[in-house]
Design a protein around this motif. Structure first.
Motif, short mmCIF file in Angstrom:
data_model
loop_
_atom_site.label_atom_id
_atom_site.label_comp_id
_atom_site.label_asym_id
_atom_site.label_seq_id
_atom_site.Cartn_x
_atom_site.Cartn_y
_atom_site.Cartn_z
N GLY A 50 0.81 -1.21 0.00
CA GLY A 50 0.00 0.00 0.00
C GLY A 50 0.84 1.26 0.00
O GLY A 50 0.53 2.25 -0.69
N HIS A 51 1.93 1.25 0.77
CA HIS A 51 2.82 2.41 0.84
C HIS A 51 3.38 2.76 -0.54
O HIS A 51 3.37 3.94 -0.96
CB HIS A 51 3.96 2.11 1.81
N PHE A 52 3.86 1.76 -1.26
CA PHE A 52 4.48 2.04 -2.56
C PHE A 52 3.44 2.32 -3.64
O PHE A 52 3.72 3.06 -4.59
CB PHE A 52 5.40 0.88 -2.97
N GLN A 53 2.23 1.78 -3.49
CA GLN A 53 1.18 2.13 -4.44
C GLN A 53 0.84 3.61 -4.32
O GLN A 53 0.74 4.32 -5.32
CB GLN A 53 -0.06 1.29 -4.20
N ARG A 54 0.68 4.11 -3.09
CA ARG A 54 0.37 5.53 -2.90
C ARG A 54 1.53 6.41 -3.36
O ARG A 54 1.31 7.48 -3.92
CB ARG A 54 0.07 5.79 -1.42
N THR A 55 2.77 5.94 -3.13
CA THR A 55 3.93 6.69 -3.58
C THR A 55 3.95 6.79 -5.10
O THR A 55 4.24 7.86 -5.67
CB THR A 55 5.22 6.04 -3.07
N ALA A 56 3.66 5.67 -5.77
CA ALA A 56 3.65 5.67 -7.24
C ALA A 56 2.59 6.61 -7.79
O ALA A 56 2.82 7.29 -8.81
CB ALA A 56 3.40 4.24 -7.75
N LEU A 57 1.44 6.69 -7.13
CA LEU A 57 0.37 7.55 -7.61
C LEU A 57 0.62 9.02 -7.30
O LEU A 57 0.07 9.91 -7.97
CB LEU A 57 -0.96 7.11 -6.97
N ALA A 58 1.45 9.31 -6.30
CA ALA A 58 1.65 10.69 -5.85
C ALA A 58 2.96 11.31 -6.32
O ALA A 58 3.08 12.54 -6.33
CB ALA A 58 1.59 10.75 -4.32
N GLU A 59 3.96 10.49 -6.67
CA GLU A 59 5.30 11.01 -6.96
C GLU A 59 5.73 10.64 -8.38
O GLU A 59 6.27 9.55 -8.60
CB GLU A 59 6.31 10.43 -5.96
N PRO A 60 5.52 11.51 -9.36
CA PRO A 60 5.91 11.18 -10.74
C PRO A 60 7.39 10.83 -10.88
O PRO A 60 7.74 9.93 -11.65
CB PRO A 60 5.57 12.46 -11.51
N ALA A 61 8.25 11.50 -10.12
CA ALA A 61 9.69 11.26 -10.26
C ALA A 61 10.09 9.87 -9.78
O ALA A 61 11.11 9.33 -10.22
CB ALA A 61 10.48 12.32 -9.49
N ARG A 62 9.31 9.29 -8.88
CA ARG A 62 9.65 7.97 -8.34
C ARG A 62 8.67 6.89 -8.80
O ARG A 62 8.66 5.79 -8.27
CB ARG A 62 9.64 8.04 -6.80
N ARG A 63 7.84 7.22 -9.78
CA ARG A 63 6.71 6.36 -10.14
C ARG A 63 7.14 4.95 -10.53
O ARG A 63 6.62 3.96 -10.02
CB ARG A 63 5.90 7.01 -11.24
N GLU A 64 8.09 4.84 -11.45
CA GLU A 64 8.44 3.51 -11.95
C GLU A 64 9.06 2.64 -10.86
O GLU A 64 8.73 1.46 -10.71
CB GLU A 64 9.40 3.64 -13.14
N ALA A 65 9.96 3.22 -10.07
CA ALA A 65 10.59 2.45 -8.99
C ALA A 65 9.54 2.04 -7.95
O ALA A 65 9.57 0.92 -7.43
CB ALA A 65 11.70 3.27 -8.33
N ALA A 66 8.61 2.94 -7.65
CA ALA A 66 7.58 2.64 -6.66
C ALA A 66 6.62 1.57 -7.17
O ALA A 66 6.22 0.68 -6.42
CB ALA A 66 6.81 3.90 -6.29
N TRP A 67 6.26 1.62 -8.46
CA TRP A 67 5.39 0.57 -9.01
C TRP A 67 6.08 -0.79 -8.97
O TRP A 67 5.43 -1.81 -8.69
CB TRP A 67 4.99 0.90 -10.44
N ALA A 68 7.37 -0.80 -9.23
CA ALA A 68 8.10 -2.08 -9.17
C ALA A 68 8.08 -2.65 -7.76
O ALA A 68 7.86 -3.86 -7.57
CB ALA A 68 9.54 -1.88 -9.65
#
Length: 466
Positions: A371-389
């Motif tokens: 859940g933490h990384f899903q919200r990060t991916a949705l909120a942070e364009p600069a970290r999106r790909e790493a967070a989705w992974a």
């Protein structure tokens, strides 16, 4: 009206927990700590004089009286209660109670220096309360640690006797064969002295404005389990130098924002539950670049960790470890399962089989990270790909572990509702999946790990013919 415990179970099953739920866990843990301390004092009073001499019993009573006086004298929050419910007082109390109640008396030789540490706890609390006093304490292995204040390297090795006088925020430490050491208390954590023998306690600033500082405790003698205990494989304590403390502060400074990006819940639970950080050395064989972290059931609110590399990485560590803290506290409030300690379950994040409780804890922590990384991916364009992974990997790992948790016949009715709540939370995360490539790679990774795990397991013995 919903029962507070029912509401807490529902919130915690989603890896969440509002202010009332977190306060419930804290209150229960603090109450248990005070009961544990009472048990230590009662066991000492009842102990055979050969194990706990009359002088040691008398000193425990004097220390408790000093703590009571500090509690009554203090204006505002009691420093005495803060010291007694401090995370690292828990391992000390558990160690003392184990020795006092051991039938084979194998640990009585260690009991006297352990009990003597209670004097240092009382001294630190009384000084923080502003109570004037004069007393004498015993150092251990050439060091006198005064919790939240600092530590004195004594002039003589072993259990040197140190006279202590406190008045108006100043401590005078007196020992035979050395000059007096004068220490001035600082607000919050730490105490200053110009004496080379004195090392002050350190703390990091509160995560939020107005929040209490978080001790960075590299002095307490009970901060890590004994290396030969066969328990958690912590890499061992360390004493960070100035450069290392600067690295801690740099990572810590951005941690609040990194937690908030993954959800306000994560920041709120960290501020409420985290009471102490214990620096760990890098794992052996990692050339100083490895990392490890963990919590201890008997040290509620403590997080043991190697120096964080970045604020983002430390935020993920906190999300992970705060789930262990919450689940361990909840497990003392209610019985979730009756499974035994047999290690036989597949966990995609471990090469070895896990017991049911270990699988439950690991799945719970990984669900929160998904859940933490899903919200990060949705909120942070600069970290999106790493967070989705990261999200895809944790989500796939939880999907692989949940069936064994849900199917267990050892769940209690309360535990079944809790695990069903975890499964529902996992399903809700599926509504916003990671891009297909990340999902496919995560699922392939879990499949490969499962295959390798199965190959490592000993063959099942054949059923004999009857």
């Amino acid at each position: 009206m919903t029962d507070p415990l029912e509401r807490a179970l529902a919130e915690l099953s989603r890896t969440e927990g509002g202010p009332d739920t977190l306060a419930l866990l804290v209150r229960d843990q603090d109450t248990r700590r005070m009961l544990l301390l009472r048990a230590v004092l009662d066991a000492a009073e009842a102990a055979d004089p050969a194990d706990c001499p009359p002088a040691a019993k008398r000193r425990l009573r004097e220390d408790w009286a000093l703590l009571v006086a500090a509690d009554r004298t203090a204006e505002g929050p009691s420093p005495a209660r803060a010291r007694l419910t401090h995370p690292l007082t828990g391992p000390w109390a558990r160690r003392c109670l184990t020795a006092l109640t051991a039938r084979d008396h194998t640990r009585t030789a260690e009991l006297q220096p352990d009990l003597a540490y209670f004097s240092a706890v009382a001294v630190a609390a009384a000084a923080r309360a502003g109570l004037p006093f004069t007393t004498e304490v015993t150092a251990r292995d050439g060091v006198l640690c005064l919790p939240s204040l600092g530590a004195l390297r004594t002039a003589r090795a072993g259990g040197a006797e140190i006279g202590i006088r406190h008045k108006n925020g100043r401590l005078t430490l007196r020992q035979r064969g050395a000059c007096d050491v004068h220490v001035r208390l600082e607000q919050g954590i730490g105490a200053w002295s110009g004496a080379p023998a004195w090392t002050p306690a350190h703390a990091l600033p509160g995560l939020l404005p107005g929040a209490a500082p978080v001790p960075l405790d590299d002095l307490d003698p009970y901060r890590t389990p004994p290396r030969n205990s066969g328990r958690l494989a912590f890499s061992g304590p360390t004493g960070p130098d100035h450069a290392e403390r600067k690295r801690w502060l740099q990572a810590w400074t951005g941690t609040a924002q990194a937690l908030r990006t993954g959800g306000e819940q994560r920041l709120a639970e960290t501020v409420t539950l985290l009471r102490c950080l214990v620096p760990l050395a890098p794992p052996p064989g990692s050339d100083g670049r490895g990392s490890s972290s963990g919590t201890r059931r008997e040290a509620f609110g403590a997080l043991l960790s190697t120096t964080p590399a970045t604020a983002t990485a430390f935020a993920a560590t906190l999300v992970h470890e705060m789930q262990h803290t919450k689940l361990a506290a909840l497990s003392e409030l209610v019985e979730l399962h009756r499974a035994g300690p047999e290690a036989r379950y597949f966990a995609p994040w471990r090469p070895d089989p896990r017991p049911y409780d270990g699988l439950l804890h690991g799945t719970y922590a990984h669900l929160a990270l998904a859940g933490h990384f899903q919200r990060t991916a949705l909120a942070e364009p600069a970290r999106r790909e790493a967070a989705w992974a990261e999200h895809a990997r944790y989500h796939a790992q939880v999907a692989a572990a949940l069936p064994a948790l849900v199917a267990s016949p050892d769940l209690t009715p309360v535990g079944r509702g809790f695990v069903d709540g975890m499964a529902a939370a996992h399903e809700r995360l599926s509504a916003r999946p990671a891009p297909r490539g990340h999902t496919a790679r995560a699922q392939a990774y879990v499949k490969a790990v499962r295959t390798l795990w199965a190959q490592r397991q000993p063959p099942t013995p054949p059923i004999p013919n009857r």
